[in-house]
Design an enzyme around this catalytic site. Sequence first.
Site, PDB file in Angstrom:
ATOM      1  N   GLY A 210      35.145  33.997  25.876  1.00  0.00           N
ATOM      2  CA  GLY A 210      35.403  35.350  25.362  1.00  0.00           C
ATOM      3  C   GLY A 210      36.651  35.359  24.516  1.00  0.00           C
ATOM      4  O   GLY A 210      37.132  34.305  24.087  1.00  0.00           O
ATOM      5  N   ASN A 211      37.177  36.541  24.254  1.00  0.00           N
ATOM      6  CA  ASN A 211      38.444  36.632  23.519  1.00  0.00           C
ATOM      7  C   ASN A 211      39.201  37.876  23.968  1.00  0.00           C
ATOM      8  O   ASN A 211      38.719  38.643  24.793  1.00  0.00           O
ATOM      9  CB  ASN A 211      38.189  36.622  22.003  1.00  0.00           C
ATOM     10  N   HIS A 212      40.388  38.065  23.420  1.00  0.00           N
ATOM     11  CA  HIS A 212      41.286  39.114  23.925  1.00  0.00           C
ATOM     12  C   HIS A 212      41.036  40.503  23.347  1.00  0.00           C
ATOM     13  O   HIS A 212      41.817  41.414  23.584  1.00  0.00           O
ATOM     14  CB  HIS A 212      42.742  38.731  23.641  1.00  0.00           C
ATOM     15  N   SER A 213      39.980  40.669  22.570  1.00  0.00           N
ATOM     16  CA  SER A 213      39.734  42.001  21.995  1.00  0.00           C
ATOM     17  C   SER A 213      39.539  43.032  23.118  1.00  0.00           C
ATOM     18  O   SER A 213      38.839  42.774  24.095  1.00  0.00           O
ATOM     19  CB  SER A 213      38.481  41.965  21.123  1.00  0.00           C
ATOM     20  N   ALA A 278      34.939  41.781  17.729  1.00  0.00           N
ATOM     21  CA  ALA A 278      35.396  40.393  17.612  1.00  0.00           C
ATOM     22  C   ALA A 278      34.299  39.521  18.243  1.00  0.00           C
ATOM     23  O   ALA A 278      34.353  39.180  19.417  1.00  0.00           O
ATOM     24  CB  ALA A 278      36.713  40.220  18.348  1.00  0.00           C
TER      25      ALA A 278
END
Length: 401
Positions: A210-213, A278
Site C-alpha cells: 500500500g502507500n501513505h495516501s 494514489a
Amino acid sequence: MLGGKNILLGITGGIAAYKTTFLVRLLIKAGAQVKVVLTESASSFVSPLTLATLSKNEVVSSFIKESNDTLNWNNHVELGLWADLMLIAPATANTMSKMANGTCDNVLLATYLSAKCPVFYAPAMDLDMYKHPSTIASFEKLNSFENIMIPATSGELASGLHGEGRMAEPEDMVAFMKRYISKGLPLSGKRVLITAGPTYEAIDPVRFIGNHSTGLMGYELAKEAARLGASVILISGPSYLTVEHDHIDLVSVVSADQMFDAAHKHFDNVDIAICAAAVADYRPEVIADQKIKKSESKLTINLVKNKDILFSLGEIKKKQFLVGFALETENEIENAKGKLKKKNLDAIVLNSLNDSGAGFGTPTNKITFIDKNSKITAFDLKSKAAVAVDIFTEITGRINA
Ligand code: CTP
C-alpha cells in the site's frame, strides 16, 4: 445543501403543526441552524418546549419576552435578517392572506416582513379552503413576491375528507428546499467522479502493498463538488475518512483492479472526472491462498503492472472534463505536461515533492493547475479543503466558459 444555513421556521395554527417537530429534526440533521417563531394558535398544536429542545434555540411566540422578571422584546428584525431561508409550515389560509396583504398582527408576520431571504411556505388546510378563490388569490400574490410555495398534496385530511390540502411531508419539504438551493449553483445538474485514497494490493490473506495516501485531497474535492451542486461518485481506496452528504455516493474499493472497474462503471454518465487516488503501480502476480510463513531467509514477490485508470479513461473520454494529479520531483512542469498529453487530459494538478507540506499524507497541499492549452496557475500552500475550492474554480471556469 442545507449545511451551515440559518433556517427560520414559522409555524402557524393548523393541525399539521405537529409534523414540524420532525421537520426541525431533519433540518438539524442536515447541518442547519434552526430558529422557530410560532403564532399563539400554533402553540396549541405543538409545544414550544419541544421545538426549543429540538432546535437548541429559544422559540419566539410573542413580541414581548419575559426573562428574570424583566420585560424585553423579541427582535423580529434581527431574526428576519439572521435567516438564510425562511419556511412557513404549515401556512394556514389566515396567515397566507395576512402575508399577501401586509397585515402584521403577530411576531411571525413581523418577522416575515423583515426577512430578506427566500421564503418558502407550505400550505395546509381543508380541500374546499385550498380551492377557494381567496386562497388562490393569496397564492398568486405570494408568488408575485417571489415567495416559494411547497405545494400541498392530496390525501386524508384532518376533517376526515379526502383531497388536496395536506401539508407536504417533512422529508419532501427538506428535499424541495435542497433542490431549490442547488439550482443556482455552478455544478447543479452535473455529475462528478472522483478517485481517492490508496489502493491495497494483496500479497496473502493478511498482507498487502500500500502507500501513505489518506484520501483527504479526494474527499475534500468530493465535498466541494457537492457544495457546488454536483452529484458525486467518490471511489475510495481504504481510508479512515468518512463522508455523509446526500449528494455523495461513496464507493469503497480495496485494489487498483476494483477501482478500475468502479471508475469504468460510472465514467460514461459523468461530466467531470478527477483521479486523485494514489493507485499502486504494481500488484503481486500471485496472491498466496494461505499466510506466507517466514521459513525462507529471502522472499521474492513478483509484481505485475496495474492498469492505469486515468490513462484508460482518457482513451474513452467523450464530453467529460478529465483531470489527473502528478507528483513530481524534477522537471515538474514538463513532466506534468507530458502526463497531461499522454493521458489525454483536460487538466493536471501538479504537486511538487520539493514543496514542503505538499503531496499526500499532509493536511495541506501546494498545487499548480495546468490545462491542456498549457495555461499554468500556481497556488500557495493551503489546507486541502481550500485547494479543492481552487481546483473547482479552475474547472468550472473552463466548463462553463
Ligand atoms: N493513476 C491512475 N491509475 C494508475 C496510476 C495512476 O488512475 N494505475 C492516476 C493517479 O490517480 C493520478 C495520475 O494517474 O491522477 C498519476 O499519474 P502517474 O503517471 O501514475 O504519476 P506518478 O504516480 O507520479 O507516476 P510516475 O511515478 O510514473 O511518475
